[in-house]
Design an enzyme around this catalytic site. Structure first.
Site, PDB file in Angstrom:
ATOM      1  N   ARG A 188       0.449  -6.369   0.206  1.00  0.00           N
ATOM      2  CA  ARG A 188       2.041  -5.991   0.894  1.00  0.00           C
ATOM      3  C   ARG A 188       1.847  -6.116   2.316  1.00  0.00           C
ATOM      4  O   ARG A 188       1.136  -5.430   2.979  1.00  0.00           O
ATOM      5  CB  ARG A 188       1.863  -4.336   0.476  1.00  0.00           C
ATOM      6  CG  ARG A 188       3.404  -3.865   0.748  1.00  0.00           C
ATOM      7  CD  ARG A 188       3.500  -2.331   0.136  1.00  0.00           C
ATOM      8  NE  ARG A 188       4.875  -1.928   0.534  1.00  0.00           N
ATOM      9  CZ  ARG A 188       5.248  -1.274   1.755  1.00  0.00           C
ATOM     10  NH1 ARG A 188       4.145  -1.045   2.747  1.00  0.00           N
ATOM     11  NH2 ARG A 188       6.468  -0.818   2.053  1.00  0.00           N
ATOM     12  N   LYS A 243      -1.124  -1.296  10.400  1.00  0.00           N
ATOM     13  CA  LYS A 243      -0.775  -0.089  10.327  1.00  0.00           C
ATOM     14  C   LYS A 243      -1.653   0.561  11.315  1.00  0.00           C
ATOM     15  O   LYS A 243      -2.777  -0.222  12.042  1.00  0.00           O
ATOM     16  CB  LYS A 243      -1.392   0.334   8.952  1.00  0.00           C
ATOM     17  CG  LYS A 243      -0.448   0.420   7.870  1.00  0.00           C
ATOM     18  CD  LYS A 243      -1.025   1.036   6.582  1.00  0.00           C
ATOM     19  CE  LYS A 243       0.158   1.020   5.480  1.00  0.00           C
ATOM     20  NZ  LYS A 243      -0.439   1.682   4.260  1.00  0.00           N
TER      21      LYS A 243
END
Length: 275
Positions: A255, A221
């Site tokens: 995740r 991210k």
């Protein structure tokens, strides 16, 4: 900690890894990468062989300013992928990444096992009641607004306290509708500045006070690549570093895009905490 997945009690005493399988053309990291059935199956098989417990199927990119996708488009993308995976991997545990109740219901009926909702029911008034009816585990994430507006909604007096209040309210609503298995996701990158993401990570253990499993999703991210001055493609090292921090602060599910590295991180963590 146990969750009931398709009639099977799954223990989260040992942290689990959730592999990301995006079937969207505009995902920030792997958009458009899996263009046909063979490529989807190859990637799913790779993640399962590397140790993924869950495959997380997403058909609507939730990156900042993501393109709007209609409910019909999302259904057309998601349902065939779930059916394909279940056909080839009958025992697979699929989570469906959606904030829409109709998509959740259609994909659970197609064989998915978990609903992963970035909005904790706030973008579809029917979502939580639908999950309660389906009797499946529910991942609820913290976010403000929508993927199109969340970058403008980062004003907090005390971000962690406000997030804890948010979760207490959403958990109460889920319990009211008979949702038994709830997993909390702090929503790294969603309606949070770079500094706020790291503040939440630094205080992640505070979210354990709810007594529910935590999911950490920081894979590649912007909180990593913007800090490090590189790209999503170069952010695996940073991902692994924060995955270990997440585990040490109580996360039970990671995740990730890169399953092998995450599974290795879990093994190292478990060796460190075995005694």
């Amino acid at each position: 900690m146990y969750i009931n997945c398709k009639g099977r009690l799954l223990s989260l005493s040992s942290p689990k890894v959730m592999g990301i399988l995006n079937c969207t053309p505009d995902s920030f990291f792997d958009g458009g990468k899996y263009r046909n059935e063979a490529e989807l199956l190859t990637q799913a098989e790779k993640m399962l062989a590397e140790g993924a417990t869950f495959i997380d199927v997403g058909a609507y990119s939730s990156k900042p300013n993501a393109e709007f996708v209609t409910e019909e488009q999302e259904l057309q993308r998601a349902v065939p992928v779930v059916e394909l995976l279940v056909k080839h991997f009958p025992d697979v545990l699929i989570s469906i990444d959606t904030f829409r109740a109709k998509v959740a219901e259609a994909t659970i009926n197609a064989g998915a096992a978990v609903v992963n909702d970035i909005a904790a029911g706030l973008l579809d008034e029917n979502m939580i009641a639908t999950v309660g009816k389906l009797k499946v585990p529910y991942i609820m994430m913290h976010m403000r607004g929508t993927p199109q507006t969340m970058v403008k909604l980062t004003q907090y007096d005390d971000i962690v306290q406000e997030m804890l209040l948010y979760f207490s309210q959403r958990i109460a609503e889920a319990r009211r509708h008979g949702v038994d298995d709830i997993i909390m996701d702090p929503g790294f990158g969603f309606a949070k500045t770079l500094g706020q993401n790291y503040e939440v990570m630094n205080k992640l253990e505070l979210f354990k006070t709810a007594g529910l499993p935590l999911l950490s999703g920081i894979s590649r991210k912007s909180m990593l690549y913007k800090l490090l001055g590189n790209t999503p493609q170069e952010a695996l090292n940073g991902t692994t570093a924060l995955n270990m921090v997440s585990l040490m602060k109580g996360a039970k599910i990671l995740r990730v895009h890169d399953v092998k590295e995450a599974v290795e991180t879990v093994r190292i963590y478990e060796a460190m905490t075995a005694n």
